[in-house]
Design a protein around this motif. Sequence first.
Motif, PDB file in Angstrom:
ATOM      1  N   ARG A 105       0.835  -1.207   0.000  1.00  0.00           N
ATOM      2  CA  ARG A 105       0.000   0.000   0.000  1.00  0.00           C
ATOM      3  C   ARG A 105       0.869   1.256   0.000  1.00  0.00           C
ATOM      4  N   ALA A 106       1.927   1.210  -0.785  1.00  0.00           N
ATOM      5  CA  ALA A 106       2.914   2.285  -0.802  1.00  0.00           C
ATOM      6  C   ALA A 106       2.483   3.429  -1.712  1.00  0.00           C
ATOM      7  N   GLU A 107       2.668   4.642  -1.218  1.00  0.00           N
ATOM      8  CA  GLU A 107       2.386   5.855  -1.988  1.00  0.00           C
ATOM      9  C   GLU A 107       3.681   6.336  -2.629  1.00  0.00           C
ATOM     10  N   LEU A 108       3.668   6.505  -3.933  1.00  0.00           N
ATOM     11  CA  LEU A 108       4.843   7.024  -4.640  1.00  0.00           C
ATOM     12  C   LEU A 108       5.013   8.494  -4.280  1.00  0.00           C
ATOM     13  N   LEU A 109       6.188   8.840  -3.734  1.00  0.00           N
ATOM     14  CA  LEU A 109       6.479  10.209  -3.340  1.00  0.00           C
ATOM     15  C   LEU A 109       7.180  10.966  -4.462  1.00  0.00           C
ATOM     16  N   PHE A 110       8.176  10.323  -5.076  1.00  0.00           N
ATOM     17  CA  PHE A 110       8.871  10.916  -6.208  1.00  0.00           C
ATOM     18  C   PHE A 110       9.694   9.849  -6.911  1.00  0.00           C
ATOM     19  N   GLU A 111      10.085  10.151  -8.143  1.00  0.00           N
ATOM     20  CA  GLU A 111      10.916   9.257  -8.950  1.00  0.00           C
ATOM     21  C   GLU A 111      12.130  10.022  -9.439  1.00  0.00           C
ATOM     22  N   GLU A 112      13.193   9.278  -9.747  1.00  0.00           N
ATOM     23  CA  GLU A 112      14.363   9.869 -10.385  1.00  0.00           C
ATOM     24  C   GLU A 112      14.999   8.819 -11.280  1.00  0.00           C
ATOM     25  N   GLU A 113      15.654   9.289 -12.325  1.00  0.00           N
ATOM     26  CA  GLU A 113      16.357   8.395 -13.236  1.00  0.00           C
ATOM     27  C   GLU A 113      17.808   8.825 -13.309  1.00  0.00           C
ATOM     28  N   ALA A 114      18.702   7.859 -13.114  1.00  0.00           N
ATOM     29  CA  ALA A 114      20.140   8.135 -13.161  1.00  0.00           C
ATOM     30  C   ALA A 114      20.882   6.872 -13.576  1.00  0.00           C
ATOM     31  N   GLY A 115      21.787   7.009 -14.506  1.00  0.00           N
ATOM     32  CA  GLY A 115      22.638   5.890 -14.896  1.00  0.00           C
ATOM     33  C   GLY A 115      21.876   4.669 -15.366  1.00  0.00           C
ATOM     34  N   GLY A 116      20.751   4.872 -16.035  1.00  0.00           N
ATOM     35  CA  GLY A 116      19.976   3.741 -16.533  1.00  0.00           C
ATOM     36  C   GLY A 116      19.099   3.063 -15.503  1.00  0.00           C
ATOM     37  N   THR A 117      18.998   3.652 -14.323  1.00  0.00           N
ATOM     38  CA  THR A 117      18.154   3.104 -13.257  1.00  0.00           C
ATOM     39  C   THR A 117      17.023   4.079 -12.951  1.00  0.00           C
ATOM     40  N   LEU A 118      15.797   3.572 -12.940  1.00  0.00           N
ATOM     41  CA  LEU A 118      14.632   4.360 -12.553  1.00  0.00           C
ATOM     42  C   LEU A 118      14.289   3.994 -11.119  1.00  0.00           C
ATOM     43  N   SER A 119      14.355   4.978 -10.231  1.00  0.00           N
ATOM     44  CA  SER A 119      14.081   4.749  -8.810  1.00  0.00           C
ATOM     45  C   SER A 119      12.780   5.396  -8.405  1.00  0.00           C
ATOM     46  N   GLY A 120      11.972   4.653  -7.661  1.00  0.00           N
ATOM     47  CA  GLY A 120      10.756   5.174  -7.059  1.00  0.00           C
ATOM     48  C   GLY A 120      10.930   5.181  -5.554  1.00  0.00           C
ATOM     49  N   TYR A 121      10.612   6.300  -4.932  1.00  0.00           N
ATOM     50  CA  TYR A 121      10.712   6.457  -3.482  1.00  0.00           C
ATOM     51  C   TYR A 121       9.296   6.532  -2.926  1.00  0.00           C
ATOM     52  N   TYR A 122       9.000   5.675  -1.949  1.00  0.00           N
ATOM     53  CA  TYR A 122       7.639   5.482  -1.470  1.00  0.00           C
ATOM     54  C   TYR A 122       7.545   5.637   0.046  1.00  0.00           C
ATOM     55  N   TYR A 123       6.293   5.824   0.489  1.00  0.00           N
ATOM     56  CA  TYR A 123       5.959   5.690   1.900  1.00  0.00           C
ATOM     57  C   TYR A 123       4.901   4.600   2.010  1.00  0.00           C
ATOM     58  N   SER A 124       5.151   3.626   2.894  1.00  0.00           N
ATOM     59  CA  SER A 124       4.190   2.565   3.163  1.00  0.00           C
ATOM     60  C   SER A 124       3.830   2.574   4.643  1.00  0.00           C
ATOM     61  N   PRO A 125       2.544   2.601   4.952  1.00  0.00           N
ATOM     62  CA  PRO A 125       2.129   2.539   6.353  1.00  0.00           C
ATOM     63  C   PRO A 125       2.371   1.162   6.977  1.00  0.00           C
ATOM     64  N   LEU A 126       2.702   0.184   6.152  1.00  0.00           N
ATOM     65  CA  LEU A 126       2.920  -1.174   6.645  1.00  0.00           C
ATOM     66  C   LEU A 126       4.367  -1.434   7.059  1.00  0.00           C
ATOM     67  N   LEU A 127       5.275  -0.514   6.740  1.00  0.00           N
ATOM     68  CA  LEU A 127       6.688  -0.675   7.078  1.00  0.00           C
ATOM     69  C   LEU A 127       7.078   0.265   8.201  1.00  0.00           C
ATOM     70  N   LYS A 128       7.963  -0.203   9.071  1.00  0.00           N
ATOM     71  CA  LYS A 128       8.445   0.624  10.171  1.00  0.00           C
ATOM     72  C   LYS A 128       9.683   1.393   9.729  1.00  0.00           C
ATOM     73  N   GLY A 129       9.957   2.458  10.436  1.00  0.00           N
ATOM     74  CA  GLY A 129      11.168   3.228  10.193  1.00  0.00           C
ATOM     75  C   GLY A 129      11.117   4.000   8.892  1.00  0.00           C
ATOM     76  N   GLY A 130      12.218   4.634   8.571  1.00  0.00           N
ATOM     77  CA  GLY A 130      12.320   5.399   7.351  1.00  0.00           C
ATOM     78  C   GLY A 130      13.358   6.481   7.478  1.00  0.00           C
ATOM     79  N   THR A 131      13.444   7.311   6.453  1.00  0.00           N
ATOM     80  CA  THR A 131      14.406   8.399   6.433  1.00  0.00           C
ATOM     81  C   THR A 131      13.831   9.567   5.647  1.00  0.00           C
TER      82      THR A 131
END
Length: 86
Positions: A31-57
């Motif tokens: 149930r992760a909400e996509l916060l933002f994406e970035e593309e670098a060096g051929g890698t597409l990264s999605g950064y999410y927040y999930s209420p089901l996971l503990k911790g974060g940064t």
Amino acid sequence: RSVFRPRRKRRVAQVGEDAEKFAEELAEKYRAELLFEEEAGGTLSGYYYSPLLKGGTMIGGKFVNLHIAIRADGVAVGTPVIFGGW
């Protein structure tokens, strides 16, 4: 469009469309909400927040606890983020 615990974990899926499908299903499962994406060096990264996971940064003023990265040879998942040279 979405592409995609305090202890880091990684899992690699098959390449191509399977990797993108895996990433999307994983984000839905947590149930992760996509916060933002970035593309670098051929890698597409999605950064999410999930209420089901503990911790974060905090990244760019947003609380991230799930990072899904897709590149030509598969997908990597980290929580809160992927560290090192994947």
